[in-house]
Design an enzyme around this catalytic site. Sequence first.
Site, PDB file in Angstrom:
ATOM      1  N   ASP A  18      11.498 -22.872  14.261  1.00  0.00           N
ATOM      2  CA  ASP A  18      12.593 -22.012  14.740  1.00  0.00           C
ATOM      3  C   ASP A  18      12.613 -20.730  13.912  1.00  0.00           C
ATOM      4  O   ASP A  18      12.849 -19.637  14.439  1.00  0.00           O
ATOM      5  CB  ASP A  18      13.953 -22.694  14.543  1.00  0.00           C
ATOM      6  N   ASN A  42      17.322 -30.274  13.788  1.00  0.00           N
ATOM      7  CA  ASN A  42      16.420 -30.599  12.684  1.00  0.00           C
ATOM      8  C   ASN A  42      17.203 -31.063  11.452  1.00  0.00           C
ATOM      9  O   ASN A  42      16.721 -31.862  10.657  1.00  0.00           O
ATOM     10  CB  ASN A  42      15.564 -29.387  12.317  1.00  0.00           C
ATOM     11  N   PHE A 168      11.481 -34.497  20.473  1.00  0.00           N
ATOM     12  CA  PHE A 168      12.679 -34.449  19.618  1.00  0.00           C
ATOM     13  C   PHE A 168      13.873 -33.725  20.264  1.00  0.00           C
ATOM     14  O   PHE A 168      14.975 -34.279  20.343  1.00  0.00           O
ATOM     15  CB  PHE A 168      12.327 -33.785  18.277  1.00  0.00           C
ATOM     16  N   ASN A 169      13.713 -32.482  20.707  1.00  0.00           N
ATOM     17  CA  ASN A 169      14.865 -31.697  21.192  1.00  0.00           C
ATOM     18  C   ASN A 169      15.558 -32.382  22.369  1.00  0.00           C
ATOM     19  O   ASN A 169      16.778 -32.291  22.522  1.00  0.00           O
ATOM     20  CB  ASN A 169      14.428 -30.287  21.626  1.00  0.00           C
ATOM     21  N   HIS A 242       5.721 -25.040  17.481  1.00  0.00           N
ATOM     22  CA  HIS A 242       6.343 -25.234  18.799  1.00  0.00           C
ATOM     23  C   HIS A 242       7.173 -24.022  19.277  1.00  0.00           C
ATOM     24  O   HIS A 242       6.909 -23.435  20.333  1.00  0.00           O
ATOM     25  CB  HIS A 242       7.285 -26.440  18.754  1.00  0.00           C
ATOM     26  N   ASP A 243       8.220 -23.722  18.516  1.00  0.00           N
ATOM     27  CA  ASP A 243       9.258 -22.812  19.036  1.00  0.00           C
ATOM     28  C   ASP A 243       8.809 -21.369  19.299  1.00  0.00           C
ATOM     29  O   ASP A 243       9.255 -20.761  20.286  1.00  0.00           O
ATOM     30  CB  ASP A 243      10.475 -22.826  18.095  1.00  0.00           C
TER      31      ASP A 243
HETATM   32  C1  BDR Z   1      10.856 -29.498  18.244  1.00  0.00           C
HETATM   33  O1  BDR Z   1      11.587 -30.324  17.350  1.00  0.00           O
HETATM   34  C2  BDR Z   1      11.893 -29.656  16.172  1.00  0.00           C
HETATM   35  O2  BDR Z   1      11.614 -30.437  15.050  1.00  0.00           O
HETATM   36  C3  BDR Z   1      11.118 -28.366  16.191  1.00  0.00           C
HETATM   37  O3  BDR Z   1      11.867 -27.330  15.592  1.00  0.00           O
HETATM   38  C4  BDR Z   1      10.869 -28.113  17.644  1.00  0.00           C
HETATM   39  O4  BDR Z   1      11.894 -27.356  18.237  1.00  0.00           O
HETATM   40  C5  BDR Z   1       9.483 -30.091  18.453  1.00  0.00           C
HETATM   41  O5  BDR Z   1       9.583 -31.368  18.981  1.00  0.00           O
HETATM   42 CA    CA Z   2      13.586 -26.273  16.884  1.00  0.00          CA
END
Ligand code: BDR
Ligand code: CA
Length: 313
Positions: A18, A42, A168-169, A242-243
Site C-alpha cells: 500500500d 494489514n 487477504f483483502n 500487489h497494490d
Molecule cells: C493484499 O493483502 C495485503 O497484505 C496487501 O497489502 C495486499 O493489499 C494481498 O493479498
Molecule cells: Ca493492502
Amino acid sequence: MNTKARKIILDCDPGHDDAVAIELAGKHPAIDLLGITVVSGNQTLDKTLNNALHLVQHLGLDVPVYAGCGIPMIRQSQVIADDIHGKSGLDGPVFSELEIEAEKEHAVQFIVETLRKSDGDITLVPTGPLTNIAMAMRLAPDIVPKIKEIVLMGGAYQLGNTTPVAEFNIYVDAEAAHVVFESGAPIVMMGLDLTRQALCYPSIVERMRKIDNKASKLFSDMMGFFNETQKRIFGWDGAPLHDPTCIAYLINPDCVETKDMRVKVEIRSENCYGQTICDFYNVNKEEPNAKVGVKLNTELFWDILEEGLRQYD
Ligand code: BDR
Ligand code: CA
C-alpha cells in the site's frame, strides 16, 4: 495539476505494498490523489492510520488522510497480516516524529460527500479490505452511479494467500466485498493471479535504490523487510507488489491485460469464505461484472514505478 490527471481516492491499509501505491500515486502527473482513506487490514486501524500519516509526512505530500472503519461489517473478529507486514504494519523504515493529523471527518463520509459533489469523474482505488467502500455504498446508495470506476486489489481466480482459496483483502471482510461486487459499479480487479507477476526481485530493489531520493530510499527500506517475510512464508525470491498494480494500470492501462468475468464472493461456506469465484470461461452465461487482471507487462510496470519514484526530491 495536469487537467487530464485521473482523480482518485486511495482506500488503503498500509502495509508495505500500500505504501508503494501511495508513493506511486503521490506525485505522478497522471494521477490526482484527492485523499487517502484508511481501513484496518494489514494491521489494526490505529496502526494503518499512523503508517498512512507517516508516509504522507515523509514524502511531503499535500493530501488529506481520513480514518475509516476499524472492524469488518459483519464478522466479529479482525484478521490482520502481522506475519507479512510486522508489528507496526510497516516494519522496516524509521520515520521522524509525526507532526500531522488525520482529518476530523470519517473516511466513509468523505467518500460519500466527495462522490456526491463530483461530475462522475472519480475513481476509487481500494487496496485493503472493502469495508469503507461497502459502508459508503450502504450509507448512500446514490453515490454508486457517480463512481467512474473501482480499480481494486483483491481476490484471485486461482489460488488464495490467506486460505487455499481466499485472498487477504476479500477474506478480511467478505461481506463488504460482496456488497461492492454486486453494486453494479464498474470494477477492475487486480487479483493475486496478476499481482504475483509483480515480483520485486533484489535487482529491482537495487534499480530503484539507485534513483537516490527520499522515495527510492523509503522503497528500499520497506522492501528489505517485505522481501524477507514473503520469502519466509511463501518462498518467493521477490515479494509480489500487489497494490501498486492498481495505480500503474491507471497511469498506463497497457501494463495490464484484463478479461471480463462474472465475479461472485463466497460468504456462506466454511471452507471457501472469502473466495472470489470468477467465471473465467463464462460457463454460467452471466453478464460480467468485472475486468479481471490476467497478464502484467512487467517491464512496463517497473518503468512506471521508476517514473513515479523519480518525481520526488
Ligand atoms: C493484499 O493483502 C495485503 O497484505 C496487501 O497489502 C495486499 O493489499 C494481498 O493479498
Ligand atoms: Ca493492502
